[in-house]
Design an enzyme around this catalytic site. Sequence first.
Site, mmCIF file in Angstrom:
data_model
loop_
_atom_site.group_PDB
_atom_site.id
_atom_site.type_symbol
_atom_site.label_atom_id
_atom_site.label_comp_id
_atom_site.label_asym_id
_atom_site.label_seq_id
_atom_site.Cartn_x
_atom_site.Cartn_y
_atom_site.Cartn_z
ATOM 1 N N GLU A 46 -7.363 16.683 -3.656
ATOM 2 C CA GLU A 46 -7.504 16.907 -2.228
ATOM 3 C C GLU A 46 -8.394 18.178 -2.129
ATOM 4 O OE1 GLU A 46 -5.345 17.135 2.103
ATOM 5 O OE2 GLU A 46 -4.190 16.869 0.149
ATOM 6 N N LYS A 73 -8.950 11.075 5.868
ATOM 7 C CA LYS A 73 -7.482 11.175 6.003
ATOM 8 C C LYS A 73 -7.008 10.934 7.294
ATOM 9 C CE LYS A 73 -3.713 14.335 4.266
ATOM 10 N NZ LYS A 73 -3.439 15.563 3.877
ATOM 11 N N CYS A 94 -2.935 12.281 0.167
ATOM 12 C CA CYS A 94 -1.715 13.280 0.070
ATOM 13 C C CYS A 94 -0.867 12.437 1.025
ATOM 14 C CB CYS A 94 -2.174 14.614 0.567
ATOM 15 S SG CYS A 94 -0.803 15.604 0.174
#
Length: 262
Positions: A41, A110, A144
């Site tokens: 990330e 995300k 994540c």
Amino acid sequence: MRTALLQSSGRPGSIVENLKVLDEAAGRAAAAGAALLAAPEMFLTGYAIGDDIARLAESADGDSADAIAETAARHGLAIAYGYPERDGDTVYNSAQLISADGTRLANYRKTHLFGCFERDHFTPGEQPVVQTELNGLTVGLLICYDVEFPENVRAHALAGTDLLVVPTAQMHPFQFVAESMIPVRAFENQMYVAYVNRVGQEGEFEFVGLSTLAGPDGIARTRAGHAEQLVLADADPAFLAASRAANPYLDDRRPGLYGSLA
């Protein structure tokens, strides 16, 4: 498909240096037979860089994407990497997958931002499932915290994802996610999950490493330690098909009972 996980925090704040780290890792991964290299990330810029996130953010087809496309083509392998994406005045925490011929295949923003730091610097994405085809596998992207929501991974399973690539910035004390949750996510959704983490101290965060590629049997095919490391493992379509036949989680679902969950 041999998959390489680059466990590294690169050089926070320096796109130029991180492109060099990625290029060097791509060379090692290709030499080891990898068809895909995944980086963590926000690898392009660094994670804990404060207001530099907005300053260094680039469009999905920006200069750095072009540089990574050139790296991918030169070494002959696909590359997935995290970066801050600028779209007008909006900045997303994104991950992009570029093919071995330099074609941009998929870009994911995300959807679930973690903590005040991310909510202060990013806007959440709105597209839960982003996929592409790569070497005979359907490859999906999450980032994540996204993978910690079972709904996200199940959505990928129902959409046919074979290999879920998850660039991450997993920090202390949440290492149980890499150690326990990721293999379970792979098993309960009958897919491979490649979870590739940052490592070491960065600002206020201590990243724990432990990058892993887990198989649909819930077993880690490879697991990194707590240092910078390049690890490799295979995502095998034949094994995946056999595992899905033997483990009918998706076939045995009863969606009519689950409406209240949403």
